[in-house]
Motif scaffolding. Sequence first.
Motif, PDB file in Angstrom:
ATOM      1  N   GLY A 108      62.245  62.859  61.616  1.00  0.00           N
ATOM      2  CA  GLY A 108      62.010  63.170  62.840  1.00  0.00           C
ATOM      3  C   GLY A 108      62.007  64.649  63.180  1.00  0.00           C
ATOM      4  O   GLY A 108      62.146  65.324  64.351  1.00  0.00           O
ATOM      5  N   LEU A 109      61.749  65.552  62.281  1.00  0.00           N
ATOM      6  CA  LEU A 109      61.817  67.034  62.379  1.00  0.00           C
ATOM      7  C   LEU A 109      60.418  67.502  61.985  1.00  0.00           C
ATOM      8  O   LEU A 109      59.409  66.857  61.361  1.00  0.00           O
ATOM      9  N   TRP A 110      59.847  68.593  62.952  1.00  0.00           N
ATOM     10  CA  TRP A 110      58.581  69.052  63.155  1.00  0.00           C
ATOM     11  C   TRP A 110      58.593  70.248  62.144  1.00  0.00           C
ATOM     12  O   TRP A 110      59.235  71.040  62.393  1.00  0.00           O
ATOM     13  N   SER A 111      57.529  70.175  61.185  1.00  0.00           N
ATOM     14  CA  SER A 111      57.493  71.329  60.212  1.00  0.00           C
ATOM     15  C   SER A 111      56.477  72.004  60.806  1.00  0.00           C
ATOM     16  O   SER A 111      55.215  71.970  61.205  1.00  0.00           O
ATOM     17  N   THR A 116      62.077  75.864  44.973  1.00  0.00           N
ATOM     18  CA  THR A 116      61.451  74.621  44.626  1.00  0.00           C
ATOM     19  C   THR A 116      60.720  74.578  43.474  1.00  0.00           C
ATOM     20  O   THR A 116      60.543  75.564  42.732  1.00  0.00           O
ATOM     21  N   ASP A 117      60.449  73.436  42.968  1.00  0.00           N
ATOM     22  CA  ASP A 117      59.809  73.200  41.342  1.00  0.00           C
ATOM     23  C   ASP A 117      58.398  72.567  41.903  1.00  0.00           C
ATOM     24  O   ASP A 117      58.196  71.802  42.772  1.00  0.00           O
ATOM     25  N   VAL A 131      57.869  71.062  47.150  1.00  0.00           N
ATOM     26  CA  VAL A 131      57.517  70.984  48.668  1.00  0.00           C
ATOM     27  C   VAL A 131      57.129  69.693  49.133  1.00  0.00           C
ATOM     28  O   VAL A 131      57.468  69.464  50.123  1.00  0.00           O
ATOM     29  N   ALA A 132      56.360  69.094  48.518  1.00  0.00           N
ATOM     30  CA  ALA A 132      56.098  67.783  48.934  1.00  0.00           C
ATOM     31  C   ALA A 132      57.207  66.928  49.406  1.00  0.00           C
ATOM     32  O   ALA A 132      57.111  66.043  50.506  1.00  0.00           O
ATOM     33  N   ARG A 133      58.168  66.837  48.789  1.00  0.00           N
ATOM     34  CA  ARG A 133      59.392  66.110  48.866  1.00  0.00           C
ATOM     35  C   ARG A 133      60.141  66.487  49.990  1.00  0.00           C
ATOM     36  O   ARG A 133      60.440  65.672  51.178  1.00  0.00           O
ATOM     37  N   GLU A 186      58.643  68.121  52.793  1.00  0.00           N
ATOM     38  CA  GLU A 186      57.835  67.736  53.891  1.00  0.00           C
ATOM     39  C   GLU A 186      58.072  66.268  54.344  1.00  0.00           C
ATOM     40  O   GLU A 186      57.956  65.877  55.634  1.00  0.00           O
ATOM     41  N   ARG A 187      58.170  65.302  53.032  1.00  0.00           N
ATOM     42  CA  ARG A 187      58.181  63.937  53.631  1.00  0.00           C
ATOM     43  C   ARG A 187      59.488  63.505  54.159  1.00  0.00           C
ATOM     44  O   ARG A 187      59.797  62.906  55.075  1.00  0.00           O
ATOM     45  N   LEU A 188      60.648  64.366  53.872  1.00  0.00           N
ATOM     46  CA  LEU A 188      61.941  64.334  54.203  1.00  0.00           C
ATOM     47  C   LEU A 188      62.020  64.602  55.924  1.00  0.00           C
ATOM     48  O   LEU A 188      62.565  64.128  56.684  1.00  0.00           O
ATOM     49  N   LEU A 189      61.207  65.739  55.955  1.00  0.00           N
ATOM     50  CA  LEU A 189      61.190  66.489  57.349  1.00  0.00           C
ATOM     51  C   LEU A 189      60.620  65.251  58.382  1.00  0.00           C
ATOM     52  O   LEU A 189      61.231  64.883  59.262  1.00  0.00           O
TER      53      LEU A 189
END
Length: 392
Positions: free
Chosen positions: A310-313, A275-276, A299-301, A303-306
């Motif tokens: 509909g996926l749970w981080s 990640t960058d 990382v922020a991107r 988490e938004r995509l997850l």
Amino acid sequence: MVVDRLLSRLEFGRVELTFWDGETRRYGRGGPEAHLRLTDPAVVRRALRSASLAVGEAYVDGDIQIPEDDLDTLFWILASNRARFRALRPLRLLHRTEPNRRSTQRGQISRHYDVGNAYYRLFLDDTLSYFCAYFTSDDDTLETAQRQKIDHTLAKLRPLPGHRILDIGCGWGHLLVGAAKAHEVTGVGITLSSEQLAEARTLAEREGVADRVRFELMNFQDLATCSDPALRGPFDRVVSVGMFEHVGRRLHPVFFAAVRDLLVTHGIAVMNTITDQRDQQVDAWVDRYVFPGGHLPTVARIERLLAASGLWSVDRENLWRHYGRTVGLWRERHRAHRAEIVAMYDERFYRIRDLWLAGSKAGFDYGSLGLTQLVFTKGKPADWPWVRPDAG
């Protein structure tokens, strides 16, 4: 002169630069020193269009001469003075990213990974793990740390006997084969590299698990519609180590949607990706000569995509120090086999890969690169452990 404008801004470290006419100048206020020789003034003009491409190409072609031992120091100086360099508008980096499309991905992967398994055996460990190792002490060898990486990843994946595992971007197959042997699971590994595929299938036969794991040359986007039901899923677990960097920004949502659809309800996925810290395109020189079509997400991107998929981080760990040490050990071995690599390919190939390894190590050690290991699930699991699984 542009070079003077740039290097006179050095606050950390020193640079000794010899020009094409033999004049030598020194820049900086003290600290580690790098020595450079610039043999062609055209490099400066090219740097105004794309500093990354101009400097990388000039180093590989010999128009900028830098002792290999000085590359680490030079990258430290560049990273330490990044804010001061960014303020110099004429030397902005221009990114020329090669398009990443479904139709181009296999060729892009092949350009990096299909140069021959004999090459990778020269500097990787005996498992041919081409990704971040996991160190638990200063005394760990690369071989030990790569096996610990597999254990650490599988501990978070939590496989149980009878589970079916999908490994997206399976590399040379050791993670999936290791899971089959240690946890009595079955699985499928997919790759776009024909060299990796051949080695993975050989490994499965040699380790006696070819009846439980299979490896295929295919794109993750083809899994859901393939004619073979064994490849379509669903899978109890999905793992992807060092593959997401190749997906390309435009296809990021497609990747997570595919993982969601391939997982059983409450299934677990583990993904390792570089990640960058900043949302930016990949370095132009790396894109052209090393990893075409890649993109390093923030990382922020992710988490938004997850969330959008509909996926749970459920867990996230940054292993940046581990990757810096891993790449450093790779580069030591790579340099030790210089003569063999040049004989296999040529001097230019060696210099491209050595420069990339040096720059990657710097990116992890003191640049903006991280190594993020994420755990996410399809639905919120009711039986999640109270503490993070321990590989020990």
